[in-house]
Design a protein around this motif. Structure first.
Motif, PDB file in Angstrom:
ATOM      1  N   GLU A  16       5.270   4.355  13.788  1.00  0.00           N
ATOM      2  CA  GLU A  16       6.382   5.289  13.592  1.00  0.00           C
ATOM      3  C   GLU A  16       5.959   6.406  12.632  1.00  0.00           C
ATOM      4  N   LEU A  17       5.234   5.991  11.584  1.00  0.00           N
ATOM      5  CA  LEU A  17       4.743   6.956  10.594  1.00  0.00           C
ATOM      6  C   LEU A  17       3.762   7.949  11.247  1.00  0.00           C
ATOM      7  N   TYR A  18       2.891   7.451  12.127  1.00  0.00           N
ATOM      8  CA  TYR A  18       1.918   8.334  12.781  1.00  0.00           C
ATOM      9  C   TYR A  18       2.650   9.345  13.676  1.00  0.00           C
ATOM     10  N   ALA A  39      -4.232  -0.791  -1.861  1.00  0.00           N
ATOM     11  CA  ALA A  39      -5.094  -0.274  -0.804  1.00  0.00           C
ATOM     12  C   ALA A  39      -5.744   1.064  -1.137  1.00  0.00           C
ATOM     13  N   PRO A  40      -6.404   1.184  -2.306  1.00  0.00           N
ATOM     14  CA  PRO A  40      -7.079   2.451  -2.608  1.00  0.00           C
ATOM     15  C   PRO A  40      -8.317   2.603  -1.742  1.00  0.00           C
ATOM     16  N   ILE A  41      -8.723   3.828  -1.542  1.00  0.00           N
ATOM     17  CA  ILE A  41      -9.926   4.067  -0.752  1.00  0.00           C
ATOM     18  C   ILE A  41     -11.111   4.118  -1.715  1.00  0.00           C
ATOM     19  N   ARG A  42     -12.280   3.692  -1.243  1.00  0.00           N
ATOM     20  CA  ARG A  42     -13.446   3.697  -2.134  1.00  0.00           C
ATOM     21  C   ARG A  42     -13.838   5.155  -2.446  1.00  0.00           C
ATOM     22  N   ASN A  59       6.455  13.601  -5.975  1.00  0.00           N
ATOM     23  CA  ASN A  59       7.079  12.509  -5.238  1.00  0.00           C
ATOM     24  C   ASN A  59       7.733  13.080  -3.980  1.00  0.00           C
ATOM     25  N   ARG A  60       7.118  12.825  -2.817  1.00  0.00           N
ATOM     26  CA  ARG A  60       7.660  13.391  -1.577  1.00  0.00           C
ATOM     27  C   ARG A  60       7.204  12.558  -0.384  1.00  0.00           C
ATOM     28  N   GLY A  61       8.062  12.327   0.571  1.00  0.00           N
ATOM     29  CA  GLY A  61       7.706  11.615   1.790  1.00  0.00           C
ATOM     30  C   GLY A  61       7.046  12.559   2.775  1.00  0.00           C
ATOM     31  N   VAL A  62       6.246  12.027   3.678  1.00  0.00           N
ATOM     32  CA  VAL A  62       5.494  12.892   4.594  1.00  0.00           C
ATOM     33  C   VAL A  62       6.416  13.629   5.570  1.00  0.00           C
ATOM     34  N   ALA A  63       7.604  13.097   5.821  1.00  0.00           N
ATOM     35  CA  ALA A  63       8.533  13.769   6.738  1.00  0.00           C
ATOM     36  C   ALA A  63       8.893  15.161   6.222  1.00  0.00           C
ATOM     37  N   CYS A 107      -1.151  10.199  -1.286  1.00  0.00           N
ATOM     38  CA  CYS A 107      -2.253  10.244  -2.266  1.00  0.00           C
ATOM     39  C   CYS A 107      -2.489   8.941  -3.016  1.00  0.00           C
ATOM     40  N   GLY A 108      -1.512   8.003  -3.044  1.00  0.00           N
ATOM     41  CA  GLY A 108      -1.726   6.737  -3.750  1.00  0.00           C
ATOM     42  C   GLY A 108      -2.222   6.995  -5.161  1.00  0.00           C
ATOM     43  N   SER A 109      -3.364   6.406  -5.517  1.00  0.00           N
ATOM     44  CA  SER A 109      -3.883   6.588  -6.874  1.00  0.00           C
ATOM     45  C   SER A 109      -4.647   7.906  -7.048  1.00  0.00           C
ATOM     46  N   GLY A 110      -4.708   8.729  -6.006  1.00  0.00           N
ATOM     47  CA  GLY A 110      -5.253  10.080  -6.156  1.00  0.00           C
ATOM     48  C   GLY A 110      -6.744  10.212  -5.921  1.00  0.00           C
ATOM     49  N   THR A 111      -7.350   9.174  -5.322  1.00  0.00           N
ATOM     50  CA  THR A 111      -8.820   9.184  -5.181  1.00  0.00           C
ATOM     51  C   THR A 111      -9.328  10.408  -4.417  1.00  0.00           C
ATOM     52  N   ILE A 112      -8.682  10.726  -3.278  1.00  0.00           N
ATOM     53  CA  ILE A 112      -9.183  11.837  -2.447  1.00  0.00           C
ATOM     54  C   ILE A 112      -9.012  13.164  -3.196  1.00  0.00           C
ATOM     55  N   PRO A 114      -3.389   7.203   5.464  1.00  0.00           N
ATOM     56  CA  PRO A 114      -2.015   6.697   5.470  1.00  0.00           C
ATOM     57  C   PRO A 114      -2.016   5.167   5.493  1.00  0.00           C
ATOM     58  N   PRO A 115      -0.879   4.556   5.181  1.00  0.00           N
ATOM     59  CA  PRO A 115      -0.827   3.088   5.259  1.00  0.00           C
ATOM     60  C   PRO A 115      -1.032   2.651   6.696  1.00  0.00           C
ATOM     61  N   TYR A 116      -1.604   1.468   6.870  1.00  0.00           N
ATOM     62  CA  TYR A 116      -1.721   0.959   8.234  1.00  0.00           C
ATOM     63  C   TYR A 116      -1.276  -0.487   8.281  1.00  0.00           C
ATOM     64  N   TYR A 129       0.970  14.163  -2.589  1.00  0.00           N
ATOM     65  CA  TYR A 129       2.342  13.669  -2.458  1.00  0.00           C
ATOM     66  C   TYR A 129       2.298  12.172  -2.176  1.00  0.00           C
ATOM     67  N   ASP A 130       3.349  11.483  -2.607  1.00  0.00           N
ATOM     68  CA  ASP A 130       3.487  10.070  -2.259  1.00  0.00           C
ATOM     69  C   ASP A 130       4.968   9.702  -2.366  1.00  0.00           C
ATOM     70  N   ILE A 131       5.372   8.783  -1.504  1.00  0.00           N
ATOM     71  CA  ILE A 131       6.775   8.378  -1.479  1.00  0.00           C
ATOM     72  C   ILE A 131       7.102   7.436  -2.641  1.00  0.00           C
ATOM     73  N   ASP A 132       6.052   6.887  -3.251  1.00  0.00           N
ATOM     74  CA  ASP A 132       6.228   5.903  -4.316  1.00  0.00           C
ATOM     75  C   ASP A 132       6.038   6.584  -5.688  1.00  0.00           C
ATOM     76  N   ALA A 174       5.649   5.402  -8.571  1.00  0.00           N
ATOM     77  CA  ALA A 174       4.613   4.760  -9.397  1.00  0.00           C
ATOM     78  C   ALA A 174       3.234   5.297  -9.011  1.00  0.00           C
ATOM     79  N   ALA A 175       3.023   5.541  -7.703  1.00  0.00           N
ATOM     80  CA  ALA A 175       1.736   6.089  -7.246  1.00  0.00           C
ATOM     81  C   ALA A 175       1.559   7.507  -7.796  1.00  0.00           C
ATOM     82  N   VAL A 176       2.643   8.278  -7.827  1.00  0.00           N
ATOM     83  CA  VAL A 176       2.581   9.655  -8.341  1.00  0.00           C
ATOM     84  C   VAL A 176       2.109   9.655  -9.799  1.00  0.00           C
TER      85      VAL A 176
HETATM   86  C1  LIG Z   1      -3.424   3.527   1.840  1.00  0.00           C
HETATM   87  S1  LIG Z   1      -2.477   4.138   0.522  1.00  0.00           S
HETATM   88  C2  LIG Z   1      -3.376   5.560  -0.009  1.00  0.00           C
HETATM   89  C3  LIG Z   1      -4.407   5.176  -1.007  1.00  0.00           C
HETATM   90  C4  LIG Z   1      -5.064   6.358  -1.687  1.00  0.00           C
HETATM   91  N1  LIG Z   1      -5.931   7.120  -0.821  1.00  0.00           N
HETATM   92  C5  LIG Z   1      -5.841   5.847  -2.896  1.00  0.00           C
HETATM   93  O1  LIG Z   1      -7.052   5.966  -2.933  1.00  0.00           O
HETATM   94  O2  LIG Z   1      -5.224   5.241  -3.778  1.00  0.00           O
HETATM   95  C6  LIG Z   1      -1.108   4.855   1.324  1.00  0.00           C
HETATM   96  C7  LIG Z   1      -0.076   5.498   0.400  1.00  0.00           C
HETATM   97  O3  LIG Z   1       0.932   6.076   1.224  1.00  0.00           O
HETATM   98  C8  LIG Z   1       2.192   5.999   0.549  1.00  0.00           C
HETATM   99  N2  LIG Z   1       3.258   6.140   1.582  1.00  0.00           N
HETATM  100  C9  LIG Z   1       3.758   5.190   2.419  1.00  0.00           C
HETATM  101  N3  LIG Z   1       4.680   5.731   3.232  1.00  0.00           N
HETATM  102  C10 LIG Z   1       4.762   7.062   2.916  1.00  0.00           C
HETATM  103  C11 LIG Z   1       5.520   8.163   3.423  1.00  0.00           C
HETATM  104  N4  LIG Z   1       6.378   8.013   4.415  1.00  0.00           N
HETATM  105  N5  LIG Z   1       5.325   9.381   2.861  1.00  0.00           N
HETATM  106  C12 LIG Z   1       4.448   9.542   1.850  1.00  0.00           C
HETATM  107  N6  LIG Z   1       3.734   8.526   1.311  1.00  0.00           N
HETATM  108  C13 LIG Z   1       3.864   7.318   1.840  1.00  0.00           C
HETATM  109  C14 LIG Z   1       2.125   4.645  -0.140  1.00  0.00           C
HETATM  110  O4  LIG Z   1       3.013   4.633  -1.257  1.00  0.00           O
HETATM  111  C15 LIG Z   1       0.638   4.546  -0.537  1.00  0.00           C
HETATM  112  O5  LIG Z   1       0.464   4.997  -1.859  1.00  0.00           O
END
Ligand SMILES: C[S@@+](CC[C@H](N)C(=O)[O-])C[C@H]1O[C@@H](n2cnc3c(N)ncnc32)[C@H](O)[C@@H]1O
Length: 379
Positions: free
Chosen positions: A318-320, A172-175, A285-289, A199-204, A304-306, A258-261, A263-265
């Motif tokens: 819950e995440l929101y 789910a990367p953003i354009r 590597n860090r969760g949003v909490a 940040c996922g793949s870091g596009t923003i 954020p993921p939806y 930051y990203d919880i995954d 691999a995304a980092v």
């Molecule tokens: C929609 S994607 C972001 C895509 C990114 N903007 C890009 O262009 O690749 C959402 C990201 O949020 C991460 N994520 C999910 N839950 C999270 C949490 N609790 N804290 C931090 N990151 C989280 C996922 O691993 C995923 O990489």
């Protein structure tokens, strides 16, 4: 001097930033329309818009716009246009396009008529009866909308969102063009802490770093029109040099992702390096909490993921709620979040100071912008 027109199609909602950047590039007679911006054409602007636009999907020569409700009107309208200016005797000229809310509704038929009309025009100009089409392609694109025909020649090739740094994308990367526009809408300050906590793949992060340092997003890639004729090579070289001379690598801009995954980092770091901005992008590597504000000024932008794509709806909500608890209203700090989830503000716990309708590909989203002065609680 210009005697042709250019048009840049864009994602819906990005017409304003696109028109603004084209004017800053020196374009004249800039006319934002629905999903595209038309402006006066010069060879320099054709090249500059390809190399430097952050928000356009592509750059096309606008050959003509005319009304047509019959195949005869379509044929005559297309035949009257100066195709020989752009298409040489040996060049290929494939045709594709779309018809919307128009009497002329069959795409294959319109495609065939347009091809025939261009062939007829060129036969007269080149005094030949058959075209080999072995040369560089000039891709003709048409749009028939409410009985009005627009015909264009593409100069870009692979879409402009393909900057070249994101061979690898997380889920789910953003354009890239949308990410760049989000940075524009949020008026990112160079001295702010810039953070994407999802940040996922870091596009923003990459788009913010490119914009902050005025690095042209297309400066390192190739374009269809570069192969068109040897005479044009000098302009591409000159415009690349111009774009590089305008870079401002010493702004002090710093972005954190930051990203919880994990691999995304790794992916985000890799993409920042490919884009040449790893010196100002740090990823952990860090969760949003665990998000904490640091410093006087901060600018958070994220998608954020939806529910639909990455999480189920309940965990997205819950995440929101978690985000609402850590993205605290504070003077000097702004938070901008894009999501298609209409319940976002309720879960987050505050009404946005501003919201904008934007499209992430085909998905209709809202861009919720929070800044200190006007935040208000929602019940
Ligand atoms: C929609 S994607 C972001 C895509 C990114 N903007 C890009 O262009 O690749 C959402 C990201 O949020 C991460 N994520 C999910 N839950 C999270 C949490 N609790 N804290 C931090 N990151 C989280 C996922 O691993 C995923 O990489």
């Amino acid at each position: 001097m210009s005697d042709f027109q250019l048009v840049c199609p864009c994602l819906f909602g990005l017409e304003g930033p696109l028109a603004d950047e084209l004017r800053k590039m020196g374009a004249e007679n800039v006319d934002p329309q629905n999903g595209r911006v038309v402006f006066s054409g010069t060879d320099e602007m054709l090249v500059r818009a390809n190399l430097c636009s952050r928000y356009a999907e592509r750059v096309q020569v606008l050959m003509g716009v005319f009304p047509a409700q019959s195949f005869e009107e379509l044929f005559q309208g297309v035949k009257a246009l100066p195709w020989e200016r752009w298409i040489g005797k040996a060049d290929a000229f494939p045709v594709n396009g779309s018809c919307l809310s128009s009497k002329l509704a069959s795409v294959p038929d319109c495609q065939a008529i347009i091809k025939k009309a261009v062939v007829e025009r060129l036969k007269g100009k080149y005094s030949v009866s058959w075209f080999e089409e072995t040369g560089e392609p000039r891709r003709i694109h048409f749009l028939i909308l409410k009985d009005t025909v627009s015909v264009m020649i593409d100069t870009t090739g692979q879409g402009l969102h393909k900057r070249g740094y994101r061979a690898n994308a997380a889920e789910a990367p953003i354009r890239e063009t949308l990410a760049a526009a989000m940075v524009y809408f949020s008026r990112v300050r160079h001295d702010a802490n810039f953070i994407d906590p999802f940040c996922g793949s870091g596009t923003i992060l990459v788009e913010a770093a490119l914009a902050a340092q005025n690095i042209a997003p297309g400066v390192s890639r190739r374009f269809a029109a570069e192969n068109w004729d040897a005479a044009g090579t000098a302009i591409w070289k000159r415009e690349r040099e111009r774009a590089r001379s305008l870079e401002t690598r010493d702004t002090g801009f710093q972005a954190k992702g930051y990203d919880i995954d994990p691999a995304a980092v790794a992916l985000a770091r890799d993409n920042a390096a490919k884009a040449g901005v790893s010196d100002c992008v740090r990823v952990e590597n860090r969760g949003v909490a665990d998000f904490r504000e640091e410093g006087e000024y901060g600018c958070v932008i994220c998608n954020p993921p939806y529910g639909e794509r990455l999480l189920n709806l309940r965990s997205a909500e819950e995440l929101y709620r978690t985000m609402g608890g850590v993205f605290l209203p504070r003077r000097g700090w702004s938070y901008s979040i894009i999501t298609p989830d209409e319940t976002f503000e309720k879960c987050f716990g505050r009404k946005a100071a501003r919201r904008r309708k934007l499209y992430n590909g085909m998905i209709r989203c809202q861009y919720y912008m929070y800044f200190r002065e006007t935040d208000g609680r929602v019940g």
